[in-house]
Design an enzyme around this catalytic site. Structure first.
Site, PDB file in Angstrom:
ATOM      1  CE  LYS A   1       0.838   1.337   4.476  1.00 15.84           C
ATOM      2  NZ  LYS A   1       1.599   2.532   4.838  1.00 15.84           N
TER       3      LYS A   1
ATOM      4  CB  ALA B   1       1.442  -2.155   4.801  1.00 15.07           C
TER       5      ALA B   1
ATOM      6  CG  ASP C   1      -0.723  -0.234   8.063  1.00 18.92           C
ATOM      7  OD1 ASP C   1      -1.597   0.551   8.462  1.00 18.92           O
ATOM      8  OD2 ASP C   1       0.450   0.107   7.833  1.00 18.92           O
TER       9      ASP C   1
HETATM   10  O1  C5P Z   1      -0.489  -1.554  14.513  1.00 22.87           O
HETATM   11  P1  C5P Z   1       0.960  -1.743  14.287  1.00 22.87           P
HETATM   12  O2  C5P Z   1       1.537  -2.841  15.132  1.00 22.87           O
HETATM   13  O3  C5P Z   1       1.333  -1.886  12.850  1.00 22.87           O
HETATM   14  O4  C5P Z   1       1.642  -0.407  14.785  1.00 22.87           O
HETATM   15  C1  C5P Z   1       3.024  -0.325  14.998  1.00 22.87           C
HETATM   16  C2  C5P Z   1       3.327   0.912  15.837  1.00 22.87           C
HETATM   17  O5  C5P Z   1       3.082   2.089  15.061  1.00 22.87           O
HETATM   18  C3  C5P Z   1       2.474   1.090  17.085  1.00 22.87           C
HETATM   19  O6  C5P Z   1       2.992   0.388  18.180  1.00 22.87           O
HETATM   20  C4  C5P Z   1       2.531   2.593  17.292  1.00 22.87           C
HETATM   21  O7  C5P Z   1       3.765   2.962  17.871  1.00 22.87           O
HETATM   22  C5  C5P Z   1       2.545   3.111  15.869  1.00 22.87           C
HETATM   23  N1  C5P Z   1       1.187   3.462  15.400  1.00 22.87           N
HETATM   24  C6  C5P Z   1       0.563   4.577  15.915  1.00 22.87           C
HETATM   25  N2  C5P Z   1      -0.698   4.911  15.486  1.00 22.87           N
HETATM   26  C7  C5P Z   1      -1.329   4.139  14.559  1.00 22.87           C
HETATM   27  C8  C5P Z   1      -0.710   2.999  14.018  1.00 22.87           C
HETATM   28  C9  C5P Z   1       0.562   2.676  14.457  1.00 22.87           C
HETATM   29  O8  C5P Z   1       1.123   5.290  16.753  1.00 22.87           O
HETATM   30  N3  C5P Z   1      -2.537   4.501  14.166  1.00 22.87           N
END
Ligand code: C5P
Length: 311
Positions: A10, A105, A141
């Site tokens: 993406k 992603a 994601d």
């Molecule tokens: O959801 P995911 O594990 O991919 O997110 C990785 C990190 O990215 C989270 O721990 C956070 O630090 C940051 N993040 C965030 N806000 C989001 C998505 C991700 O701060 N909406």
């Protein structure tokens, strides 16, 4: 038995980042756009007692963790646990084309692909709503990689609304040397906001919303208007951590790209071109510029994770 699933990368054509929430995430207005640059995940039934095993091929294969932290392995285990399966003996092979830790992603895509591949391999027929819930547990994601196309992601990015889009768009992705950590880029975004005196908490930063001009451009199939509306609130943070990306963005723009931005949390840079020939020319100029490790011309939108082969 073997099942192969193809899954897209993406780019965020809009990444509006709200304030830091109490749970450590940020509220987003995240317009995801799926591109043909993608990975393939092949699930093969394993010998009894082997558990979930992983392998990976591709130019960045060495950078892919093949331990329990890999989102494809976590996805297989989560799906098995959800259905109460006793045995989860499966080998997952990842044919990796999406840049690793690149803001596209790629890990999330492999998680989504593993959900779909194991669901087919194990004959589970899990309803799509359930797959989406499991995907959201794996990462913000991951649900979009199941859905594909173009979609608005709210919340931390996992609450998805498909968006109408006309036509096909031509993109170029400039791959940087080394990745950027997504949490580190969000932290740098917060730090820059504090430094600017605007605050970084969710009571201080307005909740972002989708840009009507961007949504209209997508619905109209208007690449020039989309290029003008591209925004990424994480871009200043990615540039602060990796100042060399400014030269990459400049090289693509000078080569005729109609729009340029950092993809997600970076460091991959994304360029919109007016047609396929222009995209090839931008990719060639980026390669010649020495400002990136590789450049790929591709297109989108494309569908989400889907089975391509099985036997
Ligand atoms: O959801 P995911 O594990 O991919 O997110 C990785 C990190 O990215 C989270 O721990 C956070 O630090 C940051 N993040 C965030 N806000 C989001 C998505 C991700 O701060 N909406």
């Amino acid at each position: 038995m073997t099942v192969t699933v193809r899954v897209p990368a993406k780019v965020n054509v809009q990444l509006g980042v709200g304030g830091l929430r109490a749970d450590g995430f940020h509220d987003l207005a995240n317009v995801f756009f799926a591109v043909a640059l993608g990975d393939e995940v092949t699930a093969t039934a394993g010998e009894p007692g082997t558990g979930v095993t992983l392998s990976c091929t591709g130019p960045d294969a060495d950078a892919v963790p093949l331990d329990d932290s890999n989102l494809a392995a976590r996805a297989a285990r989560l799906l098995a646990a959800h259905h109460g399966l006793a045995a989860t003996d499966v080998h997952l092979h990842i044919a990796k084309a999406i840049p690793v830790a690149g803001g596209m992603a790629g890990g999330s895509a492999d998680g989504a692909a593993a959900l779909v591949a194991c669901d087919a391999l194990w004959g589970l027929g899990t309803p799509v709503e359930v797959l989406l819930e499991l995907a959201a547990e794996l990462g913000s994601d991951v649900p979009f990689a199941l859905v594909g196309g173009v979609a608005l992601g709210r919340g931390r990015g996992e609450i998805l609304e498909p968006l109408p889009v006309a036509g096909s768009y031509h993109w170029v992705f400039a791959v940087a040397d080394g990745g950027l950590s997504t949490p580190a880029v969000f932290r740098e975004c917060d730090r820059l906001r504090e430094e600017a005196g605007t605050g970084s908490g969710d009571t201080e930063v307005a909740t972002p919303d989708a840009d009507p001009a961007l949504l209209a451009a997508l619905a109209d199939g208007d690449a020039v208007a989309l290029a003008a509306a591209l925004t990424n609130d994480l871009q200043p943070a990615a540039l602060s951590l990796r100042p060399a990306l400014a030269a990459t963005l400049r090289a693509g723009t000078e080569a005729g790209a109609i729009g340029a931005l950092v993809s997600g949390s970076g460091p991959t840079c994304a360029f919109l071109a007016k047609d396929a020939d222009a995209a090839e020319a931008v990719a060639a100029a980026l390669r010649a510029s020495g400002s990136c490790r590789a450049a790929h011309a591709t297109y989108g939108p494309v569908p989400g994770a889907a089975v391509t082969a099985g036997e």
